[in-house]
Write a protein that holds these residues in place. Sequence first.
Motif, PDB file in Angstrom:
ATOM      1  N   THR A  89       0.817  -1.215   0.000  1.00  0.00           N
ATOM      2  CA  THR A  89       0.000   0.000   0.000  1.00  0.00           C
ATOM      3  C   THR A  89       0.853   1.268   0.000  1.00  0.00           C
ATOM      4  O   THR A  89       0.332   2.364  -0.218  1.00  0.00           O
ATOM      5  N   GLY A  90       2.144   1.121   0.220  1.00  0.00           N
ATOM      6  CA  GLY A  90       3.026   2.284   0.197  1.00  0.00           C
ATOM      7  C   GLY A  90       4.256   2.056  -0.646  1.00  0.00           C
ATOM      8  O   GLY A  90       5.299   2.662  -0.419  1.00  0.00           O
ATOM      9  N   VAL A  91       4.140   1.186  -1.638  1.00  0.00           N
ATOM     10  CA  VAL A  91       5.320   0.789  -2.408  1.00  0.00           C
ATOM     11  C   VAL A  91       6.002   1.978  -3.093  1.00  0.00           C
ATOM     12  O   VAL A  91       7.226   2.031  -3.189  1.00  0.00           O
ATOM     13  N   LYS A  92       5.226   2.987  -3.526  1.00  0.00           N
ATOM     14  CA  LYS A  92       5.809   4.146  -4.214  1.00  0.00           C
ATOM     15  C   LYS A  92       6.000   5.347  -3.291  1.00  0.00           C
ATOM     16  O   LYS A  92       6.608   6.341  -3.687  1.00  0.00           O
TER      17      LYS A  92
ATOM     18  N   GLY B 298       7.130   6.517   5.469  1.00  0.00           N
ATOM     19  CA  GLY B 298       6.647   5.193   5.830  1.00  0.00           C
ATOM     20  C   GLY B 298       6.460   4.222   4.694  1.00  0.00           C
ATOM     21  O   GLY B 298       6.005   3.092   4.902  1.00  0.00           O
ATOM     22  N   GLY B 299       6.804   4.637   3.463  1.00  0.00           N
ATOM     23  CA  GLY B 299       6.633   3.761   2.320  1.00  0.00           C
ATOM     24  C   GLY B 299       7.877   2.972   1.975  1.00  0.00           C
ATOM     25  O   GLY B 299       8.855   2.969   2.730  1.00  0.00           O
ATOM     26  N   GLN B 300       7.851   2.319   0.828  1.00  0.00           N
ATOM     27  CA  GLN B 300       8.970   1.502   0.383  1.00  0.00           C
ATOM     28  C   GLN B 300       9.931   2.272  -0.524  1.00  0.00           C
ATOM     29  O   GLN B 300      11.062   1.832  -0.753  1.00  0.00           O
ATOM     30  N   GLY B 301       9.469   3.392  -1.066  1.00  0.00           N
ATOM     31  CA  GLY B 301      10.335   4.199  -1.915  1.00  0.00           C
ATOM     32  C   GLY B 301      10.741   3.519  -3.211  1.00  0.00           C
ATOM     33  O   GLY B 301      11.811   3.802  -3.759  1.00  0.00           O
ATOM     34  N   ALA B 302       9.905   2.625  -3.721  1.00  0.00           N
ATOM     35  CA  ALA B 302      10.245   1.886  -4.943  1.00  0.00           C
ATOM     36  C   ALA B 302      10.039   2.764  -6.178  1.00  0.00           C
ATOM     37  O   ALA B 302       9.360   3.786  -6.142  1.00  0.00           O
ATOM     38  N   ASP B 303      10.628   2.325  -7.284  1.00  0.00           N
ATOM     39  CA  ASP B 303      10.501   3.080  -8.529  1.00  0.00           C
ATOM     40  C   ASP B 303       9.224   2.693  -9.275  1.00  0.00           C
ATOM     41  O   ASP B 303       8.480   1.789  -8.867  1.00  0.00           O
ATOM     42  N   THR B 304       8.984   3.394 -10.381  1.00  0.00           N
ATOM     43  CA  THR B 304       7.750   3.190 -11.127  1.00  0.00           C
ATOM     44  C   THR B 304       7.684   1.815 -11.778  1.00  0.00           C
ATOM     45  O   THR B 304       6.615   1.211 -11.866  1.00  0.00           O
ATOM     46  N   LEU B 305       8.825   1.290 -12.226  1.00  0.00           N
ATOM     47  CA  LEU B 305       8.825  -0.033 -12.847  1.00  0.00           C
ATOM     48  C   LEU B 305       8.381  -1.102 -11.846  1.00  0.00           C
ATOM     49  O   LEU B 305       7.606  -2.005 -12.189  1.00  0.00           O
TER      50      LEU B 305
ATOM     51  N   LEU C  60       0.583  10.864   4.934  1.00  0.00           N
ATOM     52  CA  LEU C  60       1.215   9.769   4.195  1.00  0.00           C
ATOM     53  C   LEU C  60       1.611   8.545   5.024  1.00  0.00           C
ATOM     54  O   LEU C  60       1.422   7.408   4.547  1.00  0.00           O
ATOM     55  N   PRO C  61       2.175   8.696   6.233  1.00  0.00           N
ATOM     56  CA  PRO C  61       2.553   7.481   6.978  1.00  0.00           C
ATOM     57  C   PRO C  61       1.388   6.527   7.226  1.00  0.00           C
ATOM     58  O   PRO C  61       1.532   5.311   7.077  1.00  0.00           O
ATOM     59  N   ASP C  62       0.230   7.074   7.582  1.00  0.00           N
ATOM     60  CA  ASP C  62      -0.935   6.218   7.832  1.00  0.00           C
ATOM     61  C   ASP C  62      -1.465   5.604   6.533  1.00  0.00           C
ATOM     62  O   ASP C  62      -1.962   4.472   6.521  1.00  0.00           O
TER      63      ASP C  62
ATOM     64  N   ALA D 256       0.454   4.912   3.839  1.00  0.00           N
ATOM     65  CA  ALA D 256       1.435   3.888   3.461  1.00  0.00           C
ATOM     66  C   ALA D 256       1.273   2.621   4.292  1.00  0.00           C
ATOM     67  O   ALA D 256       1.451   1.507   3.790  1.00  0.00           O
ATOM     68  N   ALA D 257       0.902   2.788   5.556  1.00  0.00           N
ATOM     69  CA  ALA D 257       0.745   1.647   6.458  1.00  0.00           C
ATOM     70  C   ALA D 257      -0.600   0.955   6.320  1.00  0.00           C
ATOM     71  O   ALA D 257      -0.857  -0.057   6.980  1.00  0.00           O
ATOM     72  N   GLY D 258      -1.461   1.498   5.486  1.00  0.00           N
ATOM     73  CA  GLY D 258      -2.776   0.896   5.300  1.00  0.00           C
ATOM     74  C   GLY D 258      -3.744   1.189   6.427  1.00  0.00           C
ATOM     75  O   GLY D 258      -4.806   0.573   6.517  1.00  0.00           O
ATOM     76  N   LYS D 259      -3.417   2.166   7.287  1.00  0.00           N
ATOM     77  CA  LYS D 259      -4.291   2.507   8.410  1.00  0.00           C
ATOM     78  C   LYS D 259      -5.380   3.489   8.014  1.00  0.00           C
ATOM     79  O   LYS D 259      -6.419   3.576   8.672  1.00  0.00           O
ATOM     80  N   LYS D 260      -5.122   4.261   6.970  1.00  0.00           N
ATOM     81  CA  LYS D 260      -6.089   5.244   6.497  1.00  0.00           C
ATOM     82  C   LYS D 260      -6.255   5.120   4.987  1.00  0.00           C
ATOM     83  O   LYS D 260      -5.320   4.766   4.270  1.00  0.00           O
ATOM     84  N   HIS D 261      -7.454   5.459   4.518  1.00  0.00           N
ATOM     85  CA  HIS D 261      -7.757   5.418   3.089  1.00  0.00           C
ATOM     86  C   HIS D 261      -7.926   6.841   2.562  1.00  0.00           C
ATOM     87  O   HIS D 261      -8.620   7.656   3.174  1.00  0.00           O
TER      88      HIS D 261
END
Length: 380
Positions: free
Chosen positions: A50-53, A59-66, A110-112, A114-119
């Motif tokens: 939920t926070g891959v990008k 709180g996310g993964q900071g991954a790239d677009t690919l 954003l932290p919530d 990314a953690a899936g706690k909030k929509h």
Amino acid sequence: MVLSEKYEMLRKNFRNFAETEFTKEIQDRLDATGEFDEELYAKMAKYGFTGVKIPREYGGQGADTLTYMIMGEEFARVMPVATIYVNTPNSLGAGPILMCGTEEQKQAILPDVAAGKKHIVFALTEPGAGSDAGSMQTYAVEDGDDYIINGRKCFISGAPFADYAVVYAKTDRTQKGSKGISMFIVDMKTPGISTGKPEAKMGIGGYPTSDISFDNVRVNKKWLLGPKDKGFQTALKTLNGGRLGVAAQSLGLAQGCLEEAIKYSKERVQFGRPICKNQAVSFAIAEMATEIEAARCMVYTAAQEMDAGVKDNYIKCAMCKYYAAEMANRVAYKALQIFGGYGYIKEYKIERMYRDARIFSIYEGTSQVQQMVISGALLH
């Protein structure tokens, strides 16, 4: 395109999760009820999907677009609606905040997310302002330390269970078209907000969509997102990434349809031999596979160009969305045709995938809007 070991490992992880967690029981239930599955969403959040990008500092993964594209592709290959579960927080929801939010806004939201706690959802479309979003009637007026919002949004995916919404409203009604539009981060529990009954949709069951109405909704000025009157430009940039996400979703569904068709064509025997031995069927499968591979090359290249900051990448994103969405519909049609009468029966997965495919050429900009974007860039 040859992917590095890193991306192939990520693909394997995404695929394993999808094939393990997106069970037929869950898919049938979501399609029948249309209800959002919080338990499944929590599992996605547990693995960082939920926070891959979203950047690590939030709180996310900071991954790239690919990486994001591969995740969407693999999830949609098994269960298309699952891609929306992860697209919304990573793209339409978080996107505008990442682009122009203050540090206070980013840390608060954003932290919530990314953690899936909030929509968080993206509230742009209105009953009279779909493709022509600049014709919106929702407006916001200043009143002391607040803005007061009035209006109505429609077709807002995730609205019935959202905690926050990025809302677009006219703040300067003297300006025409897309000018004079601002963005706001709105707490969905604010007095004056109501959501309509979830729409009964053709496909993509399991992610409720509804109206949002605003009746004198007060929003503190600190939740104005980005420059006043300049919100529409951010909407377009957000939709740029969102369109690429839909292209990946289309790609994954098409791949799933192809695999279902190949398997069935080998098992189904008519006139004393498997139907895959018939040229009409085998050639259809060849056409499907070729179109899918073409779309995959387009999507992966556009994703890498986006991360590299290539100028005019929005054109490639529109091309990807246009081609992949139309391709997915063609592939779903051919796959169901290979199943014949059985493809029309809900017991078979291809029936649902056929219905799910239809939305790809509509949401986040219809195929005709993508043609407008592409032709406009080429003919300006």
